[in-house]
Scaffold this motif. Sequence first.
Motif, PDB file in Angstrom:
ATOM      1  N   THR A 118     -32.896 -17.760 -14.342  1.00 30.26           N
ATOM      2  CA  THR A 118     -33.368 -17.773 -15.719  1.00 30.26           C
ATOM      3  C   THR A 118     -34.801 -18.285 -15.832  1.00 30.26           C
ATOM      4  N   HIS A 139     -20.940 -17.866 -16.580  1.00 31.77           N
ATOM      5  CA  HIS A 139     -22.323 -18.021 -16.108  1.00 31.77           C
ATOM      6  C   HIS A 139     -22.530 -17.640 -14.655  1.00 31.77           C
ATOM      7  N   TRP A 140     -21.872 -16.620 -14.204  1.00 33.39           N
ATOM      8  CA  TRP A 140     -21.999 -16.081 -12.840  1.00 33.39           C
ATOM      9  C   TRP A 140     -21.444 -17.025 -11.769  1.00 33.39           C
ATOM     10  N   GLN A 165     -28.221 -20.310 -29.205  1.00 30.70           N
ATOM     11  CA  GLN A 165     -27.475 -19.112 -28.843  1.00 30.70           C
ATOM     12  C   GLN A 165     -26.689 -18.578 -30.035  1.00 30.70           C
ATOM     13  N   ILE A 216     -32.129 -18.629 -24.177  1.00 31.45           N
ATOM     14  CA  ILE A 216     -31.915 -19.289 -22.882  1.00 31.45           C
ATOM     15  C   ILE A 216     -33.216 -19.803 -22.286  1.00 31.45           C
ATOM     16  N   ASN A 236     -24.163 -14.402 -17.614  1.00 27.01           N
ATOM     17  CA  ASN A 236     -24.923 -15.217 -18.566  1.00 27.01           C
ATOM     18  C   ASN A 236     -25.091 -14.488 -19.886  1.00 27.01           C
ATOM     19  N   THR A 281     -17.700 -16.162 -20.872  1.00 24.77           N
ATOM     20  CA  THR A 281     -18.693 -16.281 -19.810  1.00 24.77           C
ATOM     21  C   THR A 281     -18.321 -17.404 -18.857  1.00 24.77           C
TER      22      THR A 281
END
Lengths: 331, 331, 298, 500
Positions: free
Chosen positions: C59, C187-188, B149, B251, C156, C185
């Motif tokens: 994802t 991540h939801w 990332q 990701i 995300n 973040t």
Amino acid sequence: MTAVTAPRVAGGRWASQVLGEAGIGVALAALVAFFLAFAPYFGTSQNVRDIMTQITINTILAVGMTFVILVGGIDLSVGSVIALCAVVAGTAMTDSGLPTALAVPFAILISVLIGAATGFVNGFVTERWVVPSFIVTLGMLYVARGAAQQYTGAATIYNLPPGLTRFGTATFAGLPAVFVVAMLLVAVAWFVLSRTVFGRLIYATGNNEEAVRLSGHRTSLIKVACFVIGGACVGIAAIIYMARLGVASPILGQGYELNAIAAVVIGGASLAGGRGSVIGTLLGACLLGVLSNGLNLMGVSDFQRTMVTGAVIIVAVVLDAYRRRLSVRLS
Amino acid sequence: MTAVTAPRVAGGRWASQVLGEAGIGVALAALVAFFLAFAPYFGTSQNVRDIMTQITINTILAVGMTFVILVGGIDLSVGSVIALCAVVAGTAMTDSGLPTALAVPFAILISVLIGAATGFVNGFVTERWVVPSFIVTLGMLYVARGAAQQYTGAATIYNLPPGLTRFGTATFAGLPAVFVVAMLLVAVAWFVLSRTVFGRLIYATGNNEEAVRLSGHRTSLIKVACFVIGGACVGIAAIIYMARLGVASPILGQGYELNAIAAVVIGGASLAGGRGSVIGTLLGACLLGVLSNGLNLMGVSDFQRTMVTGAVIIVAVVLDAYRRRLSVRLS
Amino acid sequence: GQESTDDPAPGQAGGKPTVCLVMKSLANEYFQQMQDGAVKHVQERNDLTLESTGTQNETDVDGQVALVESCITKLARAIVIAPADSKALVQVVAKAVKADIKVVNIDVKLDDGALQQAGVDVPFVGPDNRDGARQSGKVLADLLGRGGKVVILEGNPGADNATQRKNGFNDAVAEGGLTLLDSKTAHWETDEANQVFASMLTAHPDIQGVLASNDSMALGAIKVIQERRANVKVASFDNIPAVKEHVQSGVMVATLDQYGSKQAADGIDYAMKMIAGETVTGWQKTEIKLITKDNIGS
Amino acid sequence: MAVLEVSGLTKRYPGVTALDGVDLEVRPGEVHVLIGENGAGKSTMVRCLSGIERPDAGTMRLHGRPYRPDTAADGLKAGVRVVHQELALLPNLSVAENLFLHHLPRRAGVVDRAALDRSARNLLAEVGLELSPRTPVERLGIAQMQLVEIAKALSGQCQLLIMDEPTATLTPKETGRLFEILRRLTANGVAVIYISHHLEEIFEIGDRVTVLRNGQHVVTREIAGLTTAELVRFMVGRDLAHEYPPVRARERGEELLRVTDLQVTPATPPLSLTVHAGEVVGVAGLVNSGRTEAMRAIFGADRPAAGRVEVRGRPVRSRHPRAAVRAGLSFLTEDRKAQGLVLDLPIAANMSLASLPAVSRFGLLSRSAENRAATRLAEKLRVASQGVRQHVRALSGGNQQKVVLGRWLAADTDLLIVDEPTRGIDVGARYEIHQLLLDLADAGKGLLVVSSDLPELLGICDRIIVFSRNAIAGEVERADFDAERVLNLAYSGYLKGVSV
Ligand SMILES: Nc1ncnc2c1ncn2[C@@H]1O[C@H](COP(=O)(O)OP(=O)(O)OP(=O)(O)O)[C@@H](O)[C@H]1O
Ligand SMILES: Nc1ncnc2c1ncn2[C@@H]1O[C@H](COP(=O)(O)OP(=O)(O)OP(=O)(O)O)[C@@H](O)[C@H]1O
Ligand SMILES: [Mg+2]
Ligand SMILES: [Mg+2]
């Protein structure tokens, strides 16, 4: 002492004892010291309470996982099973029509039973057909997740009884009540593992199953029991989750299994079974919780936080391995 | 010398051999038969090619994982490492300024090297400090993900060389080219494991490391080599991923490790090491791929699909365990 | 929610064209609503067969690619897709287009550059996430006034809608003259948002507002706010049923409804138009609606 | 010049000095015997010589050159071959692969299977194992495994051959064969270090002997001219009057165990036997004659295919060891490491494993009770340790054996099945174990003693059942005891058509 061969008593026994028991504690202490120095607000009582609340769920899951790992098993399904327990128990609380005073205990019972039942299935299949628990619980990971989603149709359950959510934020003697629950569980698990016959048989079975079987014990029963205990802990964790966050959704808990296993292994347990302790597990969960909290406070970027987390996990176990060998040498 | 030691003459050796080698094949055949009957379009040549393409990445990862698992290790980092390999190699392809004909081989080299390097780190740390590979590779899971990332700033790389993406959809003798690559890898791995001295030492080390060490071999070297091979396979899979999807994103690959491990274990390998085969792994990957494809075609709802996937995984290993004991009894 | 094809006639069941609806994870309430809306709409239209599927999680890119491939294999006439990744799905979408299947993009827009490179043009039916976030954020900005101190909880990293909502929040911050203290973040996720926001609030006790990229994260933040009895307001996105009480109680000053149930239905309508021979291109914006205490009802 | 010169070798473990300045000199062509009590340091010496352990002090010279092996590989390279006390085989691999693991025949990295099979067949023939080289080792009995272990050490060139209790599980036939091989090797100038607790073997094969006690060198002597009594005195530091305890006449009590038509597998012949209270019944037989399998089936460790087991007239129905233990049976297994010990638990926990109710109340363990019970047993068995909380892993082989025996003594059941009870136990301790077994019989318990050590059976048993080719070939009463007679019975099943 049966000195047929006169043993030469070596010094440093005490040092080894302390180092050995402390386990991962040294790494944890170093981490805490680091954050105290560099993470603002880390040492505030508010933040200490935050950490306690934040490690509660993983601690409970990891305590259950300790039992499973001690008999040489592994449970990959906890992240899904916690979701299943939560949605079913959550629905029971909101839709059962019972008064809160009854609905909550009823839901707790259901949650623990579902957890224990999945644990039983995991353990039973593993033992009955002699297949690796890794793969059985991987299957259960999917089954439980699908079941949780099917059960609510993906909806998030909310308006849980206020009594429950109040408990989630309550404090007890200055400590978060949910944390106190986790500590009680740790204490019980410690007692069972180190003081009871059952605990002894768990260690022995993880170490050499055949020897235990030939000594007249039903090792399959012991192993299945450990899976059931692990599952029951997941059921408890599901209740804590709802108390804490006030919602239950079928997608909650993804990746929890790895965190729980990590806590156990960082705490010094062997994945081959037979070695580990619930105190070590607690320290492992603390280490992970402190790390995540401290990095958040330091404002480290998400990506760097991910990297640092990985690096610290590795360094912690390496340090621990180093220390363990050192303590052997000292003794 | 007269037969002081009386060797057992075994009957049914042949039957056991066949059943034993077939491994999970029986469950796979049953599954294929089921889908042929109930999943529309399942048997079409287009769909068979789809399946081949879809299992390619998991097969490659699982082949590498077979090496790691055979020496008693486990690699949880493959899902993150594939992302790291992909973004670095993807960047190399798009930004290196080299002509495609050079950029692609260069990127492949980089990808494989990065994979092998992370494998080396995993193996080295595991062996040097005698810590469980589970926890080392869990750490690497985070480190590699964070690094991927960080490397792209979470951006997805897309304009990859058309030559590469053409390869991703090309066919070779009617088979998807990427699938052919996977089969070549399977063949090479099979040869190495079953015919070479190195392969024997891998099995032996997984079986009883101490005994191999006493025979004068450096088991640490063997084990690290297996991690490196596993990592290199991840590097290859990263290239295949880019060829197939035309993108590289930091990701990508989440959960790939569990799929790869599942393929290996369903294929009959023991997580304790020393038992398993690359043919079994291939069959395991096929089983998972066929299952997912068939359920897609049948239009089973997602939640049910998740549940069925879990149930089939469990049933498959149980059947396999059953069959194996049957074949032992026959022998 | 799928009708299976008993009739082997390619792409036509009982004379009706087959349309594939490919979603992200249906475990997400939002996509579940979207699917339910689509199924209802198709029943009303009664001139097509819908096959709808979703991935195991949000994802799961190659899972979704496999789903699209299955649609192509099944010779569907059209595919309506909510891509799990705005770039990674382009290649397989192009494959579908080349197989003469009509493709409509919903929810998250496929990346223009990637589409261009693949040489295909796919219409997009969906909301303006950025504008929605801006609107939601503006309510908070108006409430706090210039200099109000806020933080953002992001989705995300790398996910398209996450980026757009973050951009929209940033727009609101800039327009309203707010001070952005932190942006991270979660991540939801509810649990992670709870932890991340707890640390934010510890580090910045003077936070006045939270801009949460979805309601699940908002729920996690609200827990902290309630626990510490802090005077912090939340602006959010999605309007799931669970936040209603918080909008009513005033903790959540705004959330945004993007009418997910309508989006897929619209997508299907466009797909049918394309099957009928019409050409549809560009962005067909769908309705979004700001939800506040005033219009949420009781 | 000596092949090996060791001087001042010292090795310390936590709490124990296993070797304390030991000197040793081994000449070419000699069999140098190393003896000493359990825990005297013999295996530690072997581990230092083979490169597995690094000594804390002292020097080693091989052919006059300094020898400092860091790994087993270094030892092998220097021509030192070792048969370790504990088996180090790979169960999933074939016999041939195990034999040549140190150097698999290869062509360009690829295993040359034909060459492998050929060499393996030769080696197997040499040690008298008639097996297909492709047999997986996990199919073998423990004695066969021991022979494979020996064959392994014979493959390839060697200057110094070290054998740590190679015959502990072998019958005289295989032992004789082994000695032939050793004589051939020494005739070619190979030096052998030989460790055994069987004194008669020492006199048969040894040239010189070195005695260790408590990690210290006691004496090195020519064997010719030594007497057993002298040797024992060097070892244990006192005189042992007799090799076996005197056998007192005992009443044969009620019938404790009756086994009727027990079939281990559908293909094996049915077995029937009885054991009475106060009776010591020996079970003799050649290697792999099926004794261990029969005992396991009686105990329920494996499911028998058919047959009945009765204890005190009551059938033991379940096929799980638990039922056997509850009915009053105990079973000391021959493979202590795989089936007996819980290596990572303390001595006390190992000893209490079959008698947990005695050291617990309401499921709660009483550590003090456990420690007390274990201490008592450890003293009785003369376990050399640093206390009963020491982990079993760190004990010497013989002391580990005593710990497992202690477990079944603690269980205090009516009938004990002991499979190779004195495997790896020194003479002094062996006498005590024999005494202990006889005491149990005196106390009215029944004993079924499986042993490959025929003199032992002749020394302590009231009756010997002889196995041959998985069947009971006959029984011999004490009055008729005669080694030849037992051996004839043992061979009978394998000599088709030859009358016994
Ligand atoms: N790894 C270890 N850690 C600690 N102590 C050890 C270890 N290995 C051996 N010891 C101790 O060293 C001493 C010597 O052991 P060793 O195995 O050499 O005895 P031995 O002479 O071979 O005995 P036996 O006849 O029973 O095989 C014993 O007291 C033993 O407990
Ligand atoms: N796990 C196994 N699988 C297949 N055959 C076995 C197995 N274990 C033992 N056997 C075979 O069973 C027969 C009887 O072995 P058993 O161990 O009972 O003999 P034993 O008389 O106790 O001899 P010893 O213990 O000295 O080896 C032998 O032919 C042996 O090869
Ligand atoms: Mg020894
Ligand atoms: Mg035996």
